[in-house]
Design an enzyme around this catalytic site. Structure first.
Site, PDB file in Angstrom:
ATOM      1  N   LYS A  98       0.806  -1.220   0.000  1.00 20.12           N
ATOM      2  CA  LYS A  98       0.000   0.000   0.000  1.00 20.12           C
ATOM      3  C   LYS A  98       0.842   1.273   0.000  1.00 20.12           C
ATOM      4  O   LYS A  98       0.441   2.286  -0.584  1.00 20.12           O
ATOM      5  CB  LYS A  98      -0.953  -0.003   1.194  1.00 20.12           C
ATOM      6  CG  LYS A  98      -2.074  -1.038   1.096  1.00 20.12           C
ATOM      7  CD  LYS A  98      -3.030  -0.891   2.271  1.00 20.12           C
ATOM      8  CE  LYS A  98      -3.815  -2.158   2.556  1.00 20.12           C
ATOM      9  NZ  LYS A  98      -4.876  -2.446   1.606  1.00 20.12           N
TER      10      LYS A  98
ATOM     11  N   GLU B 185      -2.798   6.700   8.009  1.00 18.96           N
ATOM     12  CA  GLU B 185      -3.668   7.559   7.207  1.00 18.96           C
ATOM     13  C   GLU B 185      -4.564   8.360   8.115  1.00 18.96           C
ATOM     14  O   GLU B 185      -4.916   7.917   9.205  1.00 18.96           O
ATOM     15  CB  GLU B 185      -4.554   6.705   6.278  1.00 18.96           C
ATOM     16  CG  GLU B 185      -3.853   6.262   5.034  1.00 18.96           C
ATOM     17  CD  GLU B 185      -4.738   5.418   4.126  1.00 18.96           C
ATOM     18  OE1 GLU B 185      -5.945   5.264   4.386  1.00 18.96           O
ATOM     19  OE2 GLU B 185      -4.181   4.902   3.140  1.00 18.96           O
TER      20      GLU B 185
ATOM     21  N   ARG C  35      -6.787  -7.482  -9.901  1.00 19.64           N
ATOM     22  CA  ARG C  35      -7.462  -8.755 -10.225  1.00 19.64           C
ATOM     23  C   ARG C  35      -8.936  -8.475 -10.447  1.00 19.64           C
ATOM     24  O   ARG C  35      -9.388  -7.347 -10.310  1.00 19.64           O
ATOM     25  CB  ARG C  35      -7.342  -9.697  -9.022  1.00 19.64           C
ATOM     26  CG  ARG C  35      -7.899  -9.013  -7.758  1.00 19.64           C
ATOM     27  CD  ARG C  35      -7.981  -9.942  -6.574  1.00 19.64           C
ATOM     28  NE  ARG C  35      -8.066  -9.211  -5.319  1.00 19.64           N
ATOM     29  CZ  ARG C  35      -9.173  -8.736  -4.776  1.00 19.64           C
ATOM     30  NH1 ARG C  35     -10.315  -8.868  -5.391  1.00 19.64           N
ATOM     31  NH2 ARG C  35      -9.143  -8.098  -3.609  1.00 19.64           N
TER      32      ARG C  35
ATOM     33  N   HIS D   2     -14.516  -3.570   7.957  1.00 20.75           N
ATOM     34  CA  HIS D   2     -13.763  -3.216   6.759  1.00 20.75           C
ATOM     35  C   HIS D   2     -13.922  -4.219   5.631  1.00 20.75           C
ATOM     36  O   HIS D   2     -13.120  -4.264   4.711  1.00 20.75           O
ATOM     37  CB  HIS D   2     -12.268  -3.038   7.059  1.00 20.75           C
ATOM     38  CG  HIS D   2     -12.002  -2.050   8.153  1.00 20.75           C
ATOM     39  ND1 HIS D   2     -12.390  -0.731   8.073  1.00 20.75           N
ATOM     40  CD2 HIS D   2     -11.405  -2.182   9.352  1.00 20.75           C
ATOM     41  CE1 HIS D   2     -12.049  -0.109   9.167  1.00 20.75           C
ATOM     42  NE2 HIS D   2     -11.454  -0.956   9.972  1.00 20.75           N
TER      43      HIS D   2
HETATM   44  P1  ADP Z   1     -12.710  -7.616  -2.319  1.00 28.38           P
HETATM   45  O1  ADP Z   1     -12.772  -6.127  -2.368  1.00 28.38           O
HETATM   46  O2  ADP Z   1     -12.744  -8.191  -3.712  1.00 28.38           O
HETATM   47  O3  ADP Z   1     -13.662  -8.219  -1.384  1.00 28.38           O
HETATM   48  P2  ADP Z   1     -10.609  -8.566  -0.525  1.00 28.38           P
HETATM   49  O4  ADP Z   1      -9.171  -8.172  -0.519  1.00 28.38           O
HETATM   50  O5  ADP Z   1     -11.373  -8.279   0.692  1.00 28.38           O
HETATM   51  O6  ADP Z   1     -11.252  -7.855  -1.805  1.00 28.38           O
HETATM   52  O7  ADP Z   1     -10.653 -10.113  -0.783  1.00 28.38           O
HETATM   53  C1  ADP Z   1     -11.249 -10.708  -1.887  1.00 28.38           C
HETATM   54  C2  ADP Z   1     -11.591 -12.133  -1.561  1.00 28.38           C
HETATM   55  O8  ADP Z   1     -10.416 -12.885  -1.543  1.00 28.38           O
HETATM   56  C3  ADP Z   1     -12.236 -12.310  -0.212  1.00 28.38           C
HETATM   57  O9  ADP Z   1     -13.626 -12.258  -0.243  1.00 28.38           O
HETATM   58  C4  ADP Z   1     -11.757 -13.669   0.183  1.00 28.38           C
HETATM   59  O10 ADP Z   1     -12.649 -14.638  -0.302  1.00 28.38           O
HETATM   60  C5  ADP Z   1     -10.482 -13.836  -0.536  1.00 28.38           C
HETATM   61  N1  ADP Z   1      -9.330 -13.627   0.336  1.00 28.38           N
HETATM   62  C6  ADP Z   1      -8.845 -12.469   0.818  1.00 28.38           C
HETATM   63  N2  ADP Z   1      -7.764 -12.684   1.563  1.00 28.38           N
HETATM   64  C7  ADP Z   1      -7.548 -14.008   1.543  1.00 28.38           C
HETATM   65  C8  ADP Z   1      -6.574 -14.861   2.111  1.00 28.38           C
HETATM   66  N3  ADP Z   1      -5.606 -14.381   2.892  1.00 28.38           N
HETATM   67  N4  ADP Z   1      -6.648 -16.167   1.858  1.00 28.38           N
HETATM   68  C9  ADP Z   1      -7.629 -16.660   1.082  1.00 28.38           C
HETATM   69  N5  ADP Z   1      -8.577 -15.928   0.521  1.00 28.38           N
HETATM   70  C10 ADP Z   1      -8.539 -14.609   0.745  1.00 28.38           C
HETATM   71  P1  ADP Z   2      -7.932  -3.882   2.270  1.00 26.08           P
HETATM   72  O1  ADP Z   2      -6.671  -4.158   1.515  1.00 26.08           O
HETATM   73  O2  ADP Z   2      -8.035  -4.673   3.495  1.00 26.08           O
HETATM   74  O3  ADP Z   2      -9.129  -3.944   1.370  1.00 26.08           O
HETATM   75  P2  ADP Z   2      -8.243  -0.971   2.235  1.00 26.08           P
HETATM   76  O4  ADP Z   2      -7.116  -0.021   2.320  1.00 26.08           O
HETATM   77  O5  ADP Z   2      -8.886  -1.137   0.908  1.00 26.08           O
HETATM   78  O6  ADP Z   2      -7.747  -2.364   2.778  1.00 26.08           O
HETATM   79  O7  ADP Z   2      -9.339  -0.543   3.298  1.00 26.08           O
HETATM   80  C1  ADP Z   2     -10.444  -1.371   3.602  1.00 26.08           C
HETATM   81  C2  ADP Z   2     -11.609  -0.535   4.134  1.00 26.08           C
HETATM   82  O8  ADP Z   2     -11.219   0.221   5.288  1.00 26.08           O
HETATM   83  C3  ADP Z   2     -12.120   0.516   3.172  1.00 26.08           C
HETATM   84  O9  ADP Z   2     -13.063  -0.011   2.270  1.00 26.08           O
HETATM   85  C4  ADP Z   2     -12.723   1.544   4.103  1.00 26.08           C
HETATM   86  O10 ADP Z   2     -14.008   1.157   4.527  1.00 26.08           O
HETATM   87  C5  ADP Z   2     -11.810   1.510   5.303  1.00 26.08           C
HETATM   88  N1  ADP Z   2     -10.771   2.548   5.203  1.00 26.08           N
HETATM   89  C6  ADP Z   2      -9.560   2.409   4.639  1.00 26.08           C
HETATM   90  N2  ADP Z   2      -8.831   3.541   4.722  1.00 26.08           N
HETATM   91  C7  ADP Z   2      -9.614   4.451   5.368  1.00 26.08           C
HETATM   92  C8  ADP Z   2      -9.439   5.810   5.792  1.00 26.08           C
HETATM   93  N3  ADP Z   2      -8.289   6.458   5.575  1.00 26.08           N
HETATM   94  N4  ADP Z   2     -10.456   6.419   6.431  1.00 26.08           N
HETATM   95  C9  ADP Z   2     -11.611   5.766   6.676  1.00 26.08           C
HETATM   96  N5  ADP Z   2     -11.821   4.484   6.324  1.00 26.08           N
HETATM   97  C10 ADP Z   2     -10.854   3.812   5.676  1.00 26.08           C
HETATM   98 MG    MG Z   3      -9.510  -2.743  -0.228  1.00 25.92          MG
END
Ligand code: ADP
Ligand code: ADP
Ligand code: MG
Length: 645
Positions: free
Chosen positions: A116, A200, A297, A235
């Protein structure tokens, strides 16, 4: 065009990819672990290769086995789906080095966006607005604290290697920073093998807005508009829609253009998502939307974009991976109508959304009016090894209210047993006033939890439908024959599929006025002295299932249906819902607890789950010890109900 494709994934996304590949005449190869030997994706693919034991670390995450499976079956290309190896640049490189086609962006693009902090630095250079914060190399606690103080609280500490909503801590004040940092670093190290963090500004009134982008190998990049994924729990997205409510044309153009710039900055090829966080305290404004991260992806929620644009994103992925030019130019893409998706999970909202594993003995998913992307089947099972998603339900409409209404009805008529689902919770989310008004933020679900968790009461209609079903069974007739059977009460007009039937419940005459065949579940409308009630009922071999179309399912025993209605959680036995490890015991034997109070925290399926007291009472039995392994169904705590006043 590639002729054969191996899908390095499982569940609904594997099935989703197979559907398009088949339509395009591409031969499909599935891979599977022990637990998935009978899974839907294995049955649907043209060929399937066993790649190892159930834990993902020994099967779906072992790149070498997957590449070997592709070689062995003559597959030309590998589609990684989402999760698992989809954002693993080394795996993408290994696929390419093995002479196979990787259905995804170049390894360097994945790498550029993988961490990130590096991704944000790259975006700043490309002129994309990013969430204000600290990305520094210096990871000393003193420096991190000083940066947080300078940013101003609340702040969010994020693992640079994080994903899936893990490795994040919101910090309210300087005094809480040091502890939060330690716990975030611990989680980051254990989940991602990298304890580095960034900080952040925590955006207030946050809305999650993301843009679908698509690039080809000829330098073209287009966007397919935005999605709003603000309904989240911890989240993690729960309900997603497209377009975003309240997005005006100028703002849309600004953020979609920023997303295309972001993708071009990393020479992006294939399907990707640029995630933004918006401060929506004053509506959606282009100057208050910031880049958060890129997912390199196909995204879980891609179907809502497909529904409003008419584009099959998997088809585009396969075409682009085969070297074709993007099928459409930007000016050929437009938004038509509204689409919304709900993630149906095997989990129990009543006990802290703990994943629910076990056999899928009864599965009724909505079969018309909505798109259902699923990877399970009746007779299958939800195992503790993988993400417990059962299906994605996707509804469309001319406008937002129409799409929401359709999806809510779909959730209300979903019935799965004995595995528990969040269907009733989803239906309630979709009826939430703030959500309907489009003024939600990412905190809405947590703030409204009390209202969104389905109640424990057993509706009268359910008991009555159960009583009817028992009566039916004792008469030896099927519900279809009830129209010809009159036990008592009045006979109502009978039409095909409509019967009239009466019975007594606690000496009160009941009259069933409709009995409709609806799939394998029978809908019953009951006329009784208190008014008309709707319920459906299913006669299973050893039990009766019933519900009232609010997404809840009840198993009814004869004693229960005969009128001894007590609360559903009358029994205070807290069982371990799955194999796992106890990581905290919050109560002592003999202690008084209030309804909803945390009792024990369990770690299973990579997540922490808290088991809570179902009602006010006293801890009568405690069989949980911190660090202990427990098996599914083990009695951990027994709560004795507090004496009623
Ligand atoms: P999205 O925004 O598409 O939901 P995420 O990063 O939350 O993105 O994860 C996408 C999907 O990938 C999740 O719903 C979960 O099924 C799978 N996933 C995420 N992290 C893992 C992990 N560490 N191991 C296996 N599956 C994972
Ligand atoms: P991940 O890789 O787990 O998806 P993200 O950086 O996309 O991580 O953040 C996941 C969620 O956390 C976001 O969809 C949002 O709801 C919350 N979030 C992330 N960054 C912030 C922020 N700076 N302020 C408020 N909410 C946040
Ligand atoms: Mg995200």
């Amino acid at each position: 065009m590639i002729q054969s494709l191996l899908i390095a994934n499982r569940g609904e996304i594997a099935c989703r990819i197979i559907r398009t590949a088949r339509a395009m005449g591409v031969r499909t190869v599935a891979v599977y672990s022990d637990a998935d030997a009978k899974a839907l994706h294995v049955r649907q693919a043209d060929e399937a290769v066993h790649i190892g034991p159930s834990p993902a670390r020994e099967s779906y995450l072992v790149g070498d086995k997957i590449i070997a499976a592709a070689k062995q079956t003559g597959a030309e290309a590998i589609h990684p789906g989402y999760g698992f190896l989809s954002e693993n640049a080394d795996f993408a490189q290994a696929v390419i080095d093995a002479g196979l086609v990787w259905v995804g962006p170049a390894p360097d693009s994945i790498r550029a966006m993988g961490l990130k902090d590096a991704a944000k630095a790259r975006m700043i250079a490309a002129g994309v607005p990013v969430t204000p914060g600290y990305l520094g190399e210096d990871q000393s606690p003193e420096r991190l604290q000083a940066e947080a103080d300078a940013i101003g609280y609340p702040v969010l500490i994020k693992a640079v290697a994080g994903g899936g909503g893990k490795g994040m801590r919101r910090v309210e004040s300087a005094a809480d920073f040091a502890d939060a940092l330690l716990s975030c670093q611990r989680e980051a190290a254990s989940s991602f093998g990298d304890d580095r963090v960034l900080i952040e500004k925590y955006i207030l009134s946050p809305r999650h807005i993301e843009v679908q982008v698509f690039g080809d190998a000829h330098g073209n990049v287009v966007h397919l508009f935005e999605r709003d994924c603000s309904l989240q729990r911890r989240h993690q997205k729960v309900i997603e829609e497209a377009p975003a409510p309240g997005m005006d044309e100028a703002t849309r153009e600004a953020i979609c253009a920023a997303a295309v710039r972001a993708a071009k900055a990393v020479d992006y090829v294939g399907a990707g998502t640029i995630e933004f966080i918006a401060d929506a305290s004053d509506g959606l404004r282009a100057d208050r939307i910031w880049f958060m991260e890129m997912n390199t992806r196909l995204q879980v929620e891609h179907p809502v974009t497909e529904e409003i644009t008419g584009v099959d994103l998997v088809e585009w992925q396969l075409r682009v991976a085969s070297g074709e030019v993007l099928p459409k130019r930007q000016d050929e893409l437009s938004i038509d109508g509204w689409a919304i998706e709900a993630r149906l999970y095997a989990e129990d909202p009543k006990i802290g959304f703990l994943p629910s594993t076990g056999p899928l003995t009864h599965v009724m998913l909505p079969d018309h009016q909505v798109r259902v992307d699923t990877g399970i089947h009746e007779g299958g099972a939800v195992t503790p090894f993988y993400d417990p998603m059962i299906a994605k339900l996707i509804a469309t409409g001319n406008d937002r209210p129409a799409a929401i209404d359709r999806l809510r009805k779909a959730c209300e008529t979903t019935a799965v047993w004995p595995v528990k689902t969040n269907a009733a919770f989803l239906a309630r989310c979709l009826a939430n006033e703030q959500f309907l008004a489009g003024t939600m933020d990412t905190g809405l679900l947590a703030a409204s939890a009390e209202m969104l968790i389905p109640p424990n009461d057993v509706p009268d209609a359910v008991l009555q439908a159960g009583a009817m079903a028992i009566t039916t069974r004792s008469l030896g007739v099927t519900p279809h024959q009830i129209g010809d059977t009159l036990i008592g009460g009045d006979l109502a007009a009978a039409t095909p599929w409509t019967g009239a039937f009466g019975f007594r419940l606690n000496a009160v005459p009941q009259r069933v006025i409709h009995l409709l065949a609806d799939g394998h579940l029978e809908s019953v409308q009951i006329d009784n002295p208190w008014g008309q009630l709707d319920a459906w009922v299913e006669l299973a071999d050893d039990m009766i299932l019933s519900g009232v179309n609010d997404g809840r399912v009840f198993a009814i025993s004869e004693a229960r249906a005969a009128g001894t209605a007590t609360g559903a959680a009358a029994d205070g036995a807290i069982l371990s819902p799955m194999p796992g490890r106890i990581i905290a015991v919050e109560v002592a034997a003999g202690a008084s607890v209030a309804k909803g109070e945390k009792l024990v925290t369990l770690e299973a399926m990579k997540m922490e789950h808290s088991l809570v007291a179902p009602f006010d009472g006293v801890v009568a039995e405690l069989n949980a010890e911190t660090g202990g392994q427990v098996s599914e169904g083990a009695l951990l705590v027994r709560i004795e109900r507090a004496e009623e006043e």
